[in-house]
Design a protein around this motif. Structure first.
Motif, PDB file in Angstrom:
ATOM      1  N   PRO A 149      22.861 -70.839  40.848  1.00 51.47           N
ATOM      2  CA  PRO A 149      21.522 -71.434  40.641  1.00 51.47           C
ATOM      3  C   PRO A 149      20.460 -70.350  40.394  1.00 51.47           C
ATOM      4  N   GLN A 150      20.570 -69.219  41.125  1.00 50.38           N
ATOM      5  CA  GLN A 150      19.598 -68.136  40.929  1.00 50.38           C
ATOM      6  C   GLN A 150      19.746 -67.521  39.534  1.00 50.38           C
ATOM      7  N   ALA A 151      20.969 -67.319  39.062  1.00 45.47           N
ATOM      8  CA  ALA A 151      21.194 -66.752  37.732  1.00 45.47           C
ATOM      9  C   ALA A 151      20.657 -67.685  36.649  1.00 45.47           C
ATOM     10  N   GLN A 152      20.820 -68.984  36.868  1.00 39.76           N
ATOM     11  CA  GLN A 152      20.292 -69.950  35.886  1.00 39.76           C
ATOM     12  C   GLN A 152      18.767 -69.847  35.761  1.00 39.76           C
ATOM     13  N   ALA A 153      18.103 -69.716  36.886  1.00 39.96           N
ATOM     14  CA  ALA A 153      16.640 -69.601  36.882  1.00 39.96           C
ATOM     15  C   ALA A 153      16.191 -68.323  36.178  1.00 39.96           C
ATOM     16  N   THR A 154      16.926 -67.238  36.387  1.00 43.04           N
ATOM     17  CA  THR A 154      16.560 -65.969  35.719  1.00 43.04           C
ATOM     18  C   THR A 154      16.640 -66.103  34.210  1.00 43.04           C
ATOM     19  N   LEU A 155      17.693 -66.714  33.715  1.00 47.28           N
ATOM     20  CA  LEU A 155      17.846 -66.866  32.268  1.00 47.28           C
ATOM     21  C   LEU A 155      16.742 -67.755  31.657  1.00 47.28           C
ATOM     22  N   GLN A 156      16.413 -68.828  32.372  1.00 44.33           N
ATOM     23  CA  GLN A 156      15.366 -69.720  31.858  1.00 44.33           C
ATOM     24  C   GLN A 156      14.007 -69.013  31.798  1.00 44.33           C
ATOM     25  N   GLY A 157      13.747 -68.132  32.750  1.00 39.70           N
ATOM     26  CA  GLY A 157      12.487 -67.381  32.735  1.00 39.70           C
ATOM     27  C   GLY A 157      12.420 -66.392  31.585  1.00 39.70           C
ATOM     28  N   MET A 158      13.565 -66.034  31.034  1.00 38.05           N
ATOM     29  CA  MET A 158      13.597 -65.099  29.901  1.00 38.05           C
ATOM     30  C   MET A 158      13.713 -65.824  28.566  1.00 38.05           C
ATOM     31  N   ASN A 159      13.442 -67.131  28.531  1.00 47.70           N
ATOM     32  CA  ASN A 159      13.499 -67.945  27.303  1.00 47.70           C
ATOM     33  C   ASN A 159      14.937 -68.001  26.763  1.00 47.70           C
ATOM     34  N   LEU A 160      15.932 -68.014  27.743  1.00 48.23           N
ATOM     35  CA  LEU A 160      17.345 -68.201  27.391  1.00 48.23           C
ATOM     36  C   LEU A 160      17.850 -69.452  28.102  1.00 48.23           C
ATOM     37  N   ARG A 161      18.942 -70.022  27.574  1.00 50.90           N
ATOM     38  CA  ARG A 161      19.531 -71.211  28.196  1.00 50.90           C
ATOM     39  C   ARG A 161      20.815 -70.814  28.961  1.00 50.90           C
ATOM     40  N   ALA A 162      21.087 -71.484  30.102  1.00 51.46           N
ATOM     41  CA  ALA A 162      22.286 -71.169  30.940  1.00 51.46           C
ATOM     42  C   ALA A 162      23.238 -72.369  30.975  1.00 51.46           C
ATOM     43  N   ARG A 163      24.569 -72.056  30.908  1.00 48.23           N
ATOM     44  CA  ARG A 163      25.602 -73.096  31.060  1.00 48.23           C
ATOM     45  C   ARG A 163      26.509 -72.691  32.224  1.00 48.23           C
ATOM     46  N   LEU A 164      26.565 -73.513  33.269  1.00 49.07           N
ATOM     47  CA  LEU A 164      27.345 -73.202  34.482  1.00 49.07           C
ATOM     48  C   LEU A 164      28.712 -73.890  34.379  1.00 49.07           C
ATOM     49  N   ASP A 165      29.773 -73.070  34.469  1.00 50.25           N
ATOM     50  CA  ASP A 165      31.143 -73.608  34.363  1.00 50.25           C
ATOM     51  C   ASP A 165      31.831 -73.579  35.750  1.00 50.25           C
ATOM     52  N   ILE A 166      32.723 -74.542  36.044  1.00 45.83           N
ATOM     53  CA  ILE A 166      33.609 -74.713  37.210  1.00 45.83           C
ATOM     54  C   ILE A 166      32.795 -75.145  38.437  1.00 45.83           C
TER      55      ILE A 166
END
Length: 659
Positions: A614-631
């Motif tokens: 969840p923390q990694a997802q938030a970091t990517l969104q703050g950098m104008n990138l999208r995150a996809r979490l697998d498993i």
């Protein structure tokens, strides 16, 4: 004063025929030059309008109408027009050159005229105006400035009775039924001489000129116009509200017949005036003949006393029905022996009718009376010789003195100093001077130590300081007219490189260097840039297009693209701006600079290994990138794609393996 120095037209030959030799006068609308007609070898007057009036269509039409109007009037008292044409785009007239002065100049010098002189001038004025009335025209601007007094046959303008008078400036003349208000609603007449009907209705007919001529006669007799005021409109309405006063109330001693003549010509009701200039001319001739019959005398008889015992009364007064006045000498050739009183006639002239017949005296008595008569005649001749010699001395030498030196004095000093010497000072036109301070006397007429009549007027010209002229605003004016206006100020003209213009027609000035209003000395150069008209190629709108498409469009039109990369959020290769606005006209091969988007800036993917998902997802969104979490979305990041430190565009998806 020499007015030809600052005028570049002096010495110019117009139409290969008229060589300009000097400037006569400069008015608000046109300048009059002296010129030589080299084809007919005669001196003419050349009137050319100012460059500033060349674009005034109404004025140019009126200027041309003047030539046509005067051409209709063939009369010895009307200034003739010989030719018309254009010089460097400026209309001109070629007219008869009258050697002399205006009536205004004469009145400024002499203040007022004698009744005989005033009527002599008025007769010729009315003869000219009557010719216009017979042709169906009204002059509409009768005033001293438009009356030229040529040199008399005896030389000079001193003998005004013999002078030739000519009426000029028929530029305002119109058909009798036409209106006298111009297109702007302004009264086209001089308010000091304006008829009441012009002020009230704006309409003019032949009686309007009669009124103005009556005012001119009033001024010649009195040295002033009947009405004055702070504003022109105030003066104009005085003509409507008041009767013109009798000239004798201003100049006492004038015959009443002159008062009645002025009153007849200046009735406020046009119907009470003479019907036209010809009718007034008849009345003037009758008055002049009447005055001449009552006042006839010669210079010789003025020197002889009316009684043998009254030797001190050398200038008799003549009583008329109107007033007692001292009458000036009549011109040579008008005196007849019968005009002498009986006591002054020679024996062979007889003593008049009805004289009693006497018997012949005896020789002794005859000898006595003959001797006595010789003594009396000798005494009278001696007395007349003394008077004539004294008069000759006074006219040629006695009344003259030397003019004082006023040059380099201030205006106030010159007036005071001349006043102490018994002279009046009249200020003439100013003269530019690099040496004499501003408002100090540059020149005087008569000059220092020159011969001048005691108590006469000295005309002084004050310094205007160094000659500088503001650059006139010639933008939007045709090149020929602009050059003429600049050269009239003695400025040199240089043509710069012509330029295309979307607003100025071809041949029109679009800029000057220096700009309008800057002060320049004569001889300075003004560079003018002239329009070549609109350029042949219209620049298209390229903003928002792809650079590849823009290159093709410009190449098709014969234009060149210069590309300049720019950071932008727009997609790469998109045109952001262009250096020349769309719709502008340009020449072939013109370069157009295009700002091209480099696309959005790249983002460096961070290392997210071993971080909670969840923390990694938030970091990517703050950098104008999208995150996809697998498993396991709640696990820790064990792998990522793209890997750490990879540069990707904004909104790139990063896949995170969470365990």
């Amino acid at each position: 004063m020499d007015t030809t120095v600052a005028d570049t037209l002096i010495g110019t030959t117009i139409d290969g025929r008229y060589r300009i030799t000097g400037r006569v006068a400069r008015g608000g609308m046109a300048t009059v030059y002296r010129a030589t007609d080299e084809r007919l070898e005669r001196t003419v007057a050349l009137k050319i309008i100012h460059p500033s009036q060349a674009t005034n269509v109404h004025f140019v039409d009126r200027f041309t109408d003047e030539a046509k109007t005067i051409a209709r009037l063939t009369h010895p008292n009307v200034v003739a027009v010989y030719d018309q044409g254009r010089h460097q785009g400026l209309p001109y007239l070629v007219m008869e050159f009258v050697q002399g002065r205006t009536l205004r100049d004469l009145l400024s010098q002499r203040h007022k005229l004698s009744p005989v002189e005033a009527l002599a001038i008025l007769e010729q004025m009315l003869a000219a105006i009557a010719a216009a009335h017979r042709a169906g025209l009204v002059h509409r601007d009768v005033k001293p400035e438009n009356v030229l007094v040529a040199e008399a046959p005896s030389g000079g303008t001193a003998d005004l009775v013999d002078a030739v008078v000519k009426v000029a400036d028929f530029g305002l003349a119109r058909a009798i039924e036409a209106s006298t208000v111009d297109e702007s609603g302004q009264l086209m007449a001089t308010v000091a001489y304006v008829a009441p009907e012009l002020v009230q209705t704006g309409q003019a007919d032949a009686r309007t000129d009669v009124y103005s001529a009556g005012i001119v006669l009033f001024e010649m007799l009195t040295g002033r116009v009947p009405y004055d005021g702070a504003e022109p409109v105030e003066v104009a309405w005085q003509h409507v509200d008041n009767d013109v006063p009798a000239p004798s109330t201003v100049t006492p001693g004038l015959p009443g017949v002159l008062d009645r003549l002025v009153a007849r010509a200046t009735r406020r009701d046009p119907g009470s005036r003479p019907t036209d200039a010809g009718a007034l001319l008849s009345e003037v001739q009758a008055v002049r003949d009447g005055l001449g019959t009552v006042h006839v005398e010669t210079a010789l008889l003025r020197q002889v006393p009316s009684r043998a015992s009254d030797a001190t009364s050398l200038v008799p007064t003549v009583q008329s029905a109107d007033a007692t006045a001292i009458v000036p000498p009549v011109p040579a050739g008008t005196y007849h022996a019968s005009h002498r009183p009986t006591w002054a006639r020679l024996p062979e002239q007889g003593g008049g009718r009805g004289m009693p017949h006497r018997r012949a005296a005896s020789p002794a008595a005859g000898g006595f009376f003959a001797d006595r008569r010789r003594v009396v005649m000798t005494s009278l001749i001696a007395l007349m010789a003394v008077v004539i010699l004294g008069s000759t001395w006074w006219v040629t030498l006695g009344r003259y003195t030397e003019a004082p030196t006023l040059v380099n004095m201030t205006s106030a000093q010159a007036v005071a100093f001349a006043g102490e010497k018994g002279f009046e000072v009249l200020t003439g036109d100013g003269i530019y001077s690099d040496t004499v301070p501003k408002d100090a006397v540059v020149s005087q007429n008569p000059g220092p130590q020159k011969k001048i009549v005691k108590g006469d007027t000295i005309t002084v010209n004050l310094s205007l300081g160094p000659e500088v002229h503001p650059v006139p605003d010639v933008v939007g004016i045709e090149l020929a007219v602009a050059k003429a206006e600049l050269e009239s100020l003695r400025l040199k003209v240089k043509e710069g490189k012509s330029q295309f213009s979307d607003t100025a027609p071809e041949g029109v000035v679009i800029s000057t260097s220096p700009k309008a209003g800057e002060q320049l000395k004569p001889g300075a150069t003004v560079t003018v840039v002239v329009s070549k008209g609109r350029a042949p190629i219209t620049v298209p709108n390229l903003v928002g297009k792809n650079i590849n498409q823009a290159r093709g469009d410009l190449q098709t039109l014969g234009l060149t693209a210069l590309e300049r990369p720019k950071d932008s959020d727009q997609p790469a290769d998109t045109i952001l701006a262009q250096s020349i606005k769309p719709g502008t006209g340009v020449a072939k091969n013109t370069e157009i600079t295009l700002d091209v988007s480099k696309g959005p800036p790249l983002i460096t993917v961070p290392d997210l290994t071993n971080q909670p998902c969840p923390q990694a997802q938030a970091t990517l969104q703050g950098m104008n990138l999208r995150a996809r979490l697998d498993i396991n979305p709640n696990g820790f990041v064990r792998a990522q794609n793209p890997g750490p430190n990879t540069q990707v565009p904004p909104q790139t998806e990063v896949a995170l393996t969470c365990l």
